[in-house]
Write an enzyme that holds these catalytic residues in place. Structure first.
Site, PDB file in Angstrom:
ATOM      1  CG  HIS A 169      17.082 -12.301  13.672  1.00 12.00           C
ATOM      2  ND1 HIS A 169      17.774 -11.110  14.136  1.00 12.00           N
ATOM      3  CD2 HIS A 169      17.867 -13.056  12.987  1.00 12.00           C
ATOM      4  CE1 HIS A 169      18.846 -11.414  13.810  1.00 12.00           C
ATOM      5  NE2 HIS A 169      19.104 -12.497  13.209  1.00 12.00           N
ATOM      6  CG  ASN A 170      11.456 -10.710  14.132  1.00 13.09           C
ATOM      7  OD1 ASN A 170      12.203 -10.005  13.384  1.00 13.09           O
ATOM      8  ND2 ASN A 170      11.594 -10.641  15.528  1.00 13.09           N
TER       9      ASN A 170
ATOM     10  CB  CYS B 196      -0.832   0.152   1.196  1.00 10.34           C
ATOM     11  SG  CYS B 196      -0.274   0.070   2.961  1.00 10.34           S
ATOM     12  N   GLY B 197       0.270   2.587   0.318  1.00 10.21           N
ATOM     13  CA  GLY B 197       1.123   3.653   0.457  1.00 10.21           C
ATOM     14  C   GLY B 197       2.340   3.562   1.126  1.00 10.21           C
ATOM     15  CB  THR B 198       3.076   4.018   4.670  1.00 13.74           C
ATOM     16  OG1 THR B 198       1.886   3.587   5.289  1.00 13.74           O
ATOM     17  CG2 THR B 198       2.857   5.680   4.301  1.00 13.74           C
ATOM     18  N   GLY B 199       2.527   0.930   4.094  1.00 16.61           N
ATOM     19  CA  GLY B 199       2.597  -0.371   4.429  1.00 16.61           C
ATOM     20  C   GLY B 199       2.277  -0.503   5.958  1.00 16.61           C
TER      21      GLY B 199
ATOM     22  NE  ARG C 233       1.461   6.939  -0.300  1.00 14.15           N
ATOM     23  CZ  ARG C 233       0.539   7.479   0.454  1.00 14.15           C
ATOM     24  NH1 ARG C 233       0.122   8.752   0.448  1.00 14.15           N
ATOM     25  NH2 ARG C 233      -0.284   6.720   1.261  1.00 14.15           N
TER      26      ARG C 233
ATOM     27  N   GLY D 234      -0.352   0.686   7.798  1.00 15.92           N
ATOM     28  CA  GLY D 234      -1.786   0.379   8.429  1.00 15.92           C
ATOM     29  C   GLY D 234      -1.932  -1.187   7.919  1.00 15.92           C
TER      30      GLY D 234
ATOM     31  NE  ARG E 229      20.727 -14.902  18.459  1.00 14.24           N
ATOM     32  CZ  ARG E 229      20.611 -13.615  18.369  1.00 14.24           C
ATOM     33  NH1 ARG E 229      20.046 -12.898  19.152  1.00 14.24           N
ATOM     34  NH2 ARG E 229      21.053 -12.883  17.146  1.00 14.24           N
TER      35      ARG E 229
ATOM     36  NE  ARG F  24      15.181 -12.968  22.353  1.00 12.06           N
ATOM     37  CZ  ARG F  24      16.460 -12.980  22.154  1.00 12.06           C
ATOM     38  NH1 ARG F  24      16.687 -12.903  20.888  1.00 12.06           N
ATOM     39  NH2 ARG F  24      17.530 -12.879  22.924  1.00 12.06           N
TER      40      ARG F  24
END
Length: 137
Positions: free
Chosen positions: A85-86, A52-55, A96, A57, A119, A123
């Site tokens: 890692h995640n 999207c525009g910024t990602g 944008r 939301g 590790r 998490r």
């Protein structure tokens, strides 16, 4: 950006489940973030890519599902580390914010990187915990 990335994914041999809009008309981005998150947690897709525009939301919307680990990426390094890692299973890109070549690098890194576990495992387990208060203890 979406059209270019979809074409690239096809050339890489991926089947694309397009859950987004194909118009320049303003839409409610949470609907698309929710849809991609649902597709990933339901097993209809292994990973999701949001554009999207910024990602921002879209990533927030997708992360409402406790099984989603959506990462906003602005570089190939971020995409690689989000996976490594995640164990990110959804990536958000802002059209944008990043250019097409950076977006392509993000997609390549996101799809070619494996989760390293080790590790990071405890998490990541906390990230998918349904009760934030209990996970934070």
């Amino acid at each position: 950006m979406k059209a270019v990335l979809v074409a690239d994914l096809g050339k890489m041999g991926y089947d694309v489940l397009d859950l987004g809009t194909n118009s320049e008309v303003s839409v409610d981005y949470p609907d698309f973030g929710f849809a991609v998150g649902r597709a990933v947690t339901a097993g209809d897709a292994v990973r999701g890519i949001l554009v999207c525009g910024t990602g921002i939301g879209m990533a927030i919307a997708a992360n409402r599902d406790p099984g989603v680990r959506a990462a906003l990426c602005t570089s190939g390094l971020m995409a690689r580390l989000a996976r490594e890692h995640n164990d990110a299973n959804v990536m958000a890109l802002g059209s944008r914010i990043v250019g097409i070549e950076v977006a392509r690098d993000c997609v390549r890194q996101f799809l070619s990187t494996s989760y390293s576990g080790g590790r990071h495992a405890d998490r990541v387990a906390k990230l998918s915990h349904p009760a934030f208060e209990e996970a934070a203890e």
